[in-house]
Scaffold this motif. Structure first.
Motif, PDB file in Angstrom:
ATOM      1  N   LEU A 149      23.590   6.980  24.927  1.00 45.80           N
ATOM      2  CA  LEU A 149      23.979   8.298  24.446  1.00 45.80           C
ATOM      3  C   LEU A 149      25.335   8.224  23.739  1.00 45.80           C
ATOM      4  O   LEU A 149      26.114   7.289  23.952  1.00 45.80           O
ATOM      5  CB  LEU A 149      24.056   9.286  25.612  1.00 45.80           C
ATOM      6  N   LYS A 150      25.615   9.218  22.893  1.00 47.68           N
ATOM      7  CA  LYS A 150      26.911   9.315  22.205  1.00 47.68           C
ATOM      8  C   LYS A 150      27.707  10.457  22.828  1.00 47.68           C
ATOM      9  O   LYS A 150      27.543  11.617  22.449  1.00 47.68           O
ATOM     10  CB  LYS A 150      26.706   9.574  20.711  1.00 47.68           C
ATOM     11  N   ASN A 193      22.819  17.487  19.253  1.00 49.62           N
ATOM     12  CA  ASN A 193      23.996  17.398  20.114  1.00 49.62           C
ATOM     13  C   ASN A 193      23.901  18.554  21.101  1.00 49.62           C
ATOM     14  O   ASN A 193      23.680  19.703  20.693  1.00 49.62           O
ATOM     15  CB  ASN A 193      25.288  17.515  19.305  1.00 49.62           C
ATOM     16  N   ASN A 241      16.488  13.743  19.590  1.00 50.66           N
ATOM     17  CA  ASN A 241      16.726  12.615  18.695  1.00 50.66           C
ATOM     18  C   ASN A 241      18.147  12.690  18.140  1.00 50.66           C
ATOM     19  O   ASN A 241      18.983  13.448  18.645  1.00 50.66           O
ATOM     20  CB  ASN A 241      15.682  12.589  17.575  1.00 50.66           C
ATOM     21  N   GLU A 242      18.406  11.919  17.084  1.00 54.91           N
ATOM     22  CA  GLU A 242      19.761  11.819  16.543  1.00 54.91           C
ATOM     23  C   GLU A 242      20.294  13.145  16.010  1.00 54.91           C
ATOM     24  O   GLU A 242      21.495  13.301  15.827  1.00 54.91           O
ATOM     25  CB  GLU A 242      19.799  10.771  15.416  1.00 54.91           C
ATOM     26  N   THR A 294      15.565   6.776  27.697  1.00 52.06           N
ATOM     27  CA  THR A 294      16.292   6.610  26.442  1.00 52.06           C
ATOM     28  C   THR A 294      16.050   5.206  25.900  1.00 52.06           C
ATOM     29  O   THR A 294      15.868   4.260  26.658  1.00 52.06           O
ATOM     30  CB  THR A 294      17.807   6.805  26.634  1.00 52.06           C
ATOM     31  N   GLU A 321      15.498  10.409  23.300  1.00 48.05           N
ATOM     32  CA  GLU A 321      15.647  10.708  24.730  1.00 48.05           C
ATOM     33  C   GLU A 321      14.562  11.704  25.134  1.00 48.05           C
ATOM     34  O   GLU A 321      14.408  12.749  24.514  1.00 48.05           O
ATOM     35  CB  GLU A 321      17.025  11.286  25.040  1.00 48.05           C
ATOM     36  N   HIS A 373      26.978  15.581  24.462  1.00 44.81           N
ATOM     37  CA  HIS A 373      26.613  14.287  23.892  1.00 44.81           C
ATOM     38  C   HIS A 373      25.572  14.431  22.795  1.00 44.81           C
ATOM     39  O   HIS A 373      24.865  15.427  22.691  1.00 44.81           O
ATOM     40  CB  HIS A 373      26.079  13.342  24.980  1.00 44.81           C
ATOM     41  N   HIS A 378      22.796  11.557  20.357  1.00 40.31           N
ATOM     42  CA  HIS A 378      21.829  10.501  20.642  1.00 40.31           C
ATOM     43  C   HIS A 378      21.804   9.470  19.517  1.00 40.31           C
ATOM     44  O   HIS A 378      21.845   9.823  18.344  1.00 40.31           O
ATOM     45  CB  HIS A 378      20.433  11.106  20.826  1.00 40.31           C
ATOM     46  N   ARG A 379      21.738   8.208  19.916  1.00 43.16           N
ATOM     47  CA  ARG A 379      21.577   7.124  18.950  1.00 43.16           C
ATOM     48  C   ARG A 379      20.110   6.777  18.725  1.00 43.16           C
ATOM     49  O   ARG A 379      19.782   5.990  17.851  1.00 43.16           O
ATOM     50  CB  ARG A 379      22.330   5.882  19.436  1.00 43.16           C
ATOM     51  N   THR A 425      13.398  14.011  28.367  1.00 47.34           N
ATOM     52  CA  THR A 425      13.872  14.538  29.644  1.00 47.34           C
ATOM     53  C   THR A 425      12.830  15.490  30.206  1.00 47.34           C
ATOM     54  O   THR A 425      12.523  16.527  29.599  1.00 47.34           O
ATOM     55  CB  THR A 425      15.213  15.277  29.484  1.00 47.34           C
TER      56      THR A 425
END
Length: 213
Positions: free
Chosen positions: A197-198, A176, A172-173, A193, A147, A141, A143-144, A149
């Motif tokens: 998530l993408k 991946n 961040n964006e 978040t 995040e 995934h 990220h838009r 963690t």
């Protein structure tokens, strides 16, 4: 004390010191800071700077009874009960949200053996506990938004690095990745978040609306 290699950014620490972070991010920051001497020290520096700024700010006019009214509010505020939890893997800031340690978490399955518990928070971001069995991967995934963690038990690896207990990954964006829990004990993480998530494959995207991640 855990051997922490991955720390919070200055921007996050300054936002926490200023009280401008969403509640979800503030919980992750507070939990990490309780584990990390380095970030706790840096936070103290930012708080000291903030104090100096407040001291140098201009004065404002107040009503004659402002002090008395404030003291009355303090006197009438009931004292919060002291909570005592058994020692475990969750630091105190997180135990207050969960109401205990990992045995008190109300896990819900999200697929592939992964479980989660979404914690109540306000402010436009979400925070959850994740329980990922050893050797299991979270679907690939992006990220838009942002995040955070924080690892509380076990460890995981992704395209960026390895993250063990106390480490925090700031994604961040641009990132991946496919986080994979290390073999052995389950990896338990606290993740916040501010946008969905993408996921890069079809099935996780279908499940996303149900698991709210």
């Amino acid at each position: 004390m855990a051997d922490i290699k991955h720390h919070l950014t200055d921007q996050l620490l300054m936002g926490y010191a200023a009280g401008t972070l969403p509640e979800a991010f503030s919980l992750v920051v507070a939990t990490h800071v309780s584990l990390c001497d380095e970030c706790r020290s840096r936070l103290g520096e930012f708080e000291a700077v903030g104090g100096e700024v407040m001291m140098s700010a201009g004065s404002v006019s107040m009503s004659n009874d402002a002090f008395a009214a404030t003291m009355a509010l303090i006197a009438n505020t009931p004292e919060a009960p002291q909570k005592r939890y058994a020692k475990g893997i969750f630091p105190a800031p997180l135990q207050d949200y969960v109401g205990g340690d990992k045995d008190d978490v109300r896990w819900r399955p999200v697929g592939g053996g992964v479980r989660q518990m979404i914690l109540a928070s306000d402010g436009g971001a979400t925070v959850r506990l994740l329980h990922i069995p050893g050797g299991v991967a979270v679907p690939d995934h992006g990220h838009r938004g942002l995040e955070l963690t924080l690892v509380l038990q076990g460890a995981f690896k992704d395209e960026a690095d390895r993250f063990g207990v106390g480490d925090i990954e700031v994604a961040n964006e641009e990132l991946n990745h496919t986080p994979i829990a290390e073999e052995g004990e389950a990896c338990i993480c606290l993740a916040a978040t501010d946008a969905p998530l993408k996921f890069n494959s079809f099935l996780p995207r279908i499940a996303q609306r149900f698991v709210k991640i």
